[in-house]
Enzyme design. Sequence first.
Site, PDB file in Angstrom:
ATOM      1  N   ARG A 105     -20.475 -33.237  41.956  1.00  0.00           N
ATOM      2  CA  ARG A 105     -21.288 -34.482  42.357  1.00  0.00           C
ATOM      3  C   ARG A 105     -20.952 -35.508  41.889  1.00  0.00           C
ATOM      4  O   ARG A 105     -21.221 -36.838  42.646  1.00  0.00           O
ATOM      5  CB  ARG A 105     -23.111 -34.110  41.236  1.00  0.00           C
ATOM      6  CG  ARG A 105     -23.975 -34.585  42.565  1.00  0.00           C
ATOM      7  CD  ARG A 105     -25.376 -33.871  41.959  1.00  0.00           C
ATOM      8  NE  ARG A 105     -24.787 -33.483  40.638  1.00  0.00           N
ATOM      9  CZ  ARG A 105     -25.853 -33.810  39.803  1.00  0.00           C
ATOM     10  NH1 ARG A 105     -27.231 -32.560  40.248  1.00  0.00           N
ATOM     11  NH2 ARG A 105     -25.941 -32.416  38.695  1.00  0.00           N
ATOM     12  N   LYS A 130     -20.236 -15.579  36.820  1.00  0.00           N
ATOM     13  CA  LYS A 130     -21.482 -14.737  36.411  1.00  0.00           C
ATOM     14  C   LYS A 130     -22.551 -16.062  35.901  1.00  0.00           C
ATOM     15  O   LYS A 130     -21.319 -17.056  34.819  1.00  0.00           O
ATOM     16  CB  LYS A 130     -21.216 -13.919  34.860  1.00  0.00           C
ATOM     17  CG  LYS A 130     -21.072 -14.080  33.586  1.00  0.00           C
ATOM     18  CD  LYS A 130     -21.732 -12.731  33.061  1.00  0.00           C
ATOM     19  CE  LYS A 130     -21.986 -13.287  31.728  1.00  0.00           C
ATOM     20  NZ  LYS A 130     -21.776 -15.264  30.787  1.00  0.00           N
ATOM     21  N   HIS A 140     -14.511 -12.050  33.687  1.00  0.00           N
ATOM     22  CA  HIS A 140     -12.941 -13.061  33.316  1.00  0.00           C
ATOM     23  C   HIS A 140     -12.414 -11.391  32.370  1.00  0.00           C
ATOM     24  O   HIS A 140     -11.572 -11.520  32.172  1.00  0.00           O
ATOM     25  CB  HIS A 140     -13.439 -13.851  32.762  1.00  0.00           C
ATOM     26  CG  HIS A 140     -13.522 -14.284  31.040  1.00  0.00           C
ATOM     27  ND1 HIS A 140     -15.133 -14.074  30.690  1.00  0.00           N
ATOM     28  CD2 HIS A 140     -13.001 -14.400  29.690  1.00  0.00           C
ATOM     29  CE1 HIS A 140     -15.277 -14.288  29.630  1.00  0.00           C
ATOM     30  NE2 HIS A 140     -13.781 -14.548  29.183  1.00  0.00           N
ATOM     31  N   LYS A 162      -8.303 -10.468  31.283  1.00  0.00           N
ATOM     32  CA  LYS A 162      -7.164 -10.276  30.343  1.00  0.00           C
ATOM     33  C   LYS A 162      -6.321  -8.940  30.396  1.00  0.00           C
ATOM     34  O   LYS A 162      -6.754  -7.915  31.489  1.00  0.00           O
ATOM     35  CB  LYS A 162      -7.803  -9.764  29.382  1.00  0.00           C
ATOM     36  CG  LYS A 162     -10.230 -11.196  29.032  1.00  0.00           C
ATOM     37  CD  LYS A 162     -10.366 -10.597  27.686  1.00  0.00           C
ATOM     38  CE  LYS A 162     -11.162 -11.958  27.530  1.00  0.00           C
ATOM     39  NZ  LYS A 162     -11.219 -12.648  25.903  1.00  0.00           N
ATOM     40  N   GLU A 219     -18.261 -11.993  17.589  1.00  0.00           N
ATOM     41  CA  GLU A 219     -16.990 -13.424  17.475  1.00  0.00           C
ATOM     42  C   GLU A 219     -17.662 -13.925  16.518  1.00  0.00           C
ATOM     43  O   GLU A 219     -18.641 -13.347  16.026  1.00  0.00           O
ATOM     44  CB  GLU A 219     -17.993 -13.922  19.456  1.00  0.00           C
ATOM     45  CG  GLU A 219     -17.913 -13.372  20.508  1.00  0.00           C
ATOM     46  CD  GLU A 219     -18.536 -14.237  21.244  1.00  0.00           C
ATOM     47  OE1 GLU A 219     -17.460 -14.718  22.476  1.00  0.00           O
ATOM     48  OE2 GLU A 219     -19.200 -14.369  21.924  1.00  0.00           O
ATOM     49  N   ASP A 252     -25.852 -11.173  28.439  1.00  0.00           N
ATOM     50  CA  ASP A 252     -24.730 -11.852  28.697  1.00  0.00           C
ATOM     51  C   ASP A 252     -23.651 -11.182  28.488  1.00  0.00           C
ATOM     52  O   ASP A 252     -22.588 -12.781  28.840  1.00  0.00           O
ATOM     53  CB  ASP A 252     -24.809 -12.958  27.233  1.00  0.00           C
ATOM     54  CG  ASP A 252     -23.640 -14.508  27.456  1.00  0.00           C
ATOM     55  OD1 ASP A 252     -23.069 -14.402  28.585  1.00  0.00           O
ATOM     56  OD2 ASP A 252     -23.242 -14.757  25.677  1.00  0.00           O
ATOM     57  N   HIS A 304     -19.857  -7.632  30.578  1.00  0.00           N
ATOM     58  CA  HIS A 304     -18.241  -7.405  29.570  1.00  0.00           C
ATOM     59  C   HIS A 304     -18.390  -5.722  29.470  1.00  0.00           C
ATOM     60  O   HIS A 304     -16.782  -5.184  30.066  1.00  0.00           O
ATOM     61  CB  HIS A 304     -17.955  -8.464  28.905  1.00  0.00           C
ATOM     62  CG  HIS A 304     -17.806  -9.818  29.197  1.00  0.00           C
ATOM     63  ND1 HIS A 304     -17.715 -10.364  30.887  1.00  0.00           N
ATOM     64  CD2 HIS A 304     -18.398 -11.118  28.895  1.00  0.00           C
ATOM     65  CE1 HIS A 304     -17.861 -11.393  30.817  1.00  0.00           C
ATOM     66  NE2 HIS A 304     -18.186 -11.659  30.212  1.00  0.00           N
ATOM     67  N   LYS A 312     -22.784 -12.494  17.964  1.00  0.00           N
ATOM     68  CA  LYS A 312     -22.624 -13.745  17.509  1.00  0.00           C
ATOM     69  C   LYS A 312     -21.976 -14.353  16.008  1.00  0.00           C
ATOM     70  O   LYS A 312     -22.906 -13.530  14.922  1.00  0.00           O
ATOM     71  CB  LYS A 312     -23.167 -14.867  18.749  1.00  0.00           C
ATOM     72  CG  LYS A 312     -23.600 -15.058  19.711  1.00  0.00           C
ATOM     73  CD  LYS A 312     -22.047 -16.129  20.924  1.00  0.00           C
ATOM     74  CE  LYS A 312     -22.116 -16.119  22.112  1.00  0.00           C
ATOM     75  NZ  LYS A 312     -21.539 -15.613  22.530  1.00  0.00           N
TER      76      LYS A 312
END
Length: 479
Positions: free
Chosen positions: A46, A143, A173, A177, A211, A230, A235, A326
């Site tokens: 945009r 996703k 993704h 890997k 993570e 998520d 994954h 996380k």
Amino acid sequence: IPVDPFDLVLFGATGDLARRKILPGLYRRFHDGQMPEEARIIGAARSDLNDESFRALVAEAIAEFVGGKRSDPKIIEAFLQRLSYVPVDARGTDGWQQLAEKMEPGRIRAFYLSVAPALFGDLAERLHQHGIADATSRIVLEKPFGRDLASARALNATLAAHFHESQIYRIDHYLGKETVQNLMAVRFANILFEPLWNSQYVDHVQITVAETVGVGGRGSYYDKSGAMRDMVQNHLMQLLCLIAMEPPYHFDPDAVRDEKLKVIRALDPIGPDDLVRGQYRAHQGEPGYLEDAENPASRTESYIALRVHVANWRWKGTPFYLRTGKRLRARASEIAITFKEPPHSIFDEAGGDWRENQLVIRLQPNEGMNLKVMIKEPGPGGMRLVQVPLDMSFAEALGENGADIPDAYERLIMDVIRGNQTLFMRGDEVEAAWAWTDPIIAGWEARGDRPQGYDPGSSGPEDALMLLHRDSRRWREIK
Ligand code: BG6
């Protein structure tokens, strides 16, 4: 080997993913000679940029995210010359004619929709309306592919109205890997493991994606999603599939995806005792999840652990423990396969610490493999056993080739151009994953479950330890 000439239109070209991953990744492929001279990348978004200002933006992204041996200004400049920009209104008419005129006939056309999923339908429709996409074009999506089965079906139906399944490249993704692809190489290019790869010999499997980052900055997306949507639905599910699937007859897109689909369909439903959800709390002045997500009443999980059963002949009785979260102690993703003890020990009188064999595949960081084996402890003191690691780091084992592992996106974008869908999710896989996930989420929502708090820098909530203790097992340490 360079791919065939292509025009890649990148919608969302000014977005974060484009800047951090997609454009630097394309540059690396260009630098390494994989992109033919004629290839062109057309940014579309945009923002009111032009070719020059877009190139300046990409030059900055390259400076920030590439560097090292690939920082030759001449090569960067040559790459920038491949780029152009068209301001496009995804929901209106502006820019589409201009984009149509830019496309050159006779080349591969790929459209990367790095935009909010709500725009997928609008973009697909306009690409056709303006004659920009045709029956050989490829469309690339990221996703989230819906947030439940119903929305995933609706999305697949929208895409199917404009594109054939063989034209749709759904990125997970993790499949890009190198180490994740290596799971297939380890399993299917060696005779050593496959005969033992079943419930007769495997005690249990642990899949960990830990993570250290929190959700700060993307709280509004994450809070509607949580670790289950998520990370697990996509994954971790893909990792589970690659570990549990039957050998495909060939390394061919549908052969591989058919086998993965069978695993997802074989998953047992999950009850309340099979899962633990957690949420990181504020700690030593650092914000907790509730502050990061800007929702003081949030019950969204930033951590989840699950005990999963694959109900088929191969895996009946072998639990797969999955966990991801996380703000944990370390960034560490790995798969650990713990084998059963030998049926009979001839070393009953031996001392030492008897342990099961364990194969650990480290996905990131320090990619490699570690096989734990028992040997005799040296010395005259009788037959004492000790467990030692056969440890391999891919970087060390492969020398230079191993040190320069391409980013997932680089590999995947080149696969799009090559027309190879092996590492992309098929629509039915995505739907099957939601069909398994939906009742789990509905279950905890109906029970009104709250996630258990855990300290940042820990290895997750206490109850997650219990999930394995109850089965007389324990998690591997996150480090
Ligand atoms: C993304 C998730 O898909 O994967 C993020 O939305 C997560 O929440 C990320 O941090 C992890 O990817 P990687 O490649 O850093 O392991």
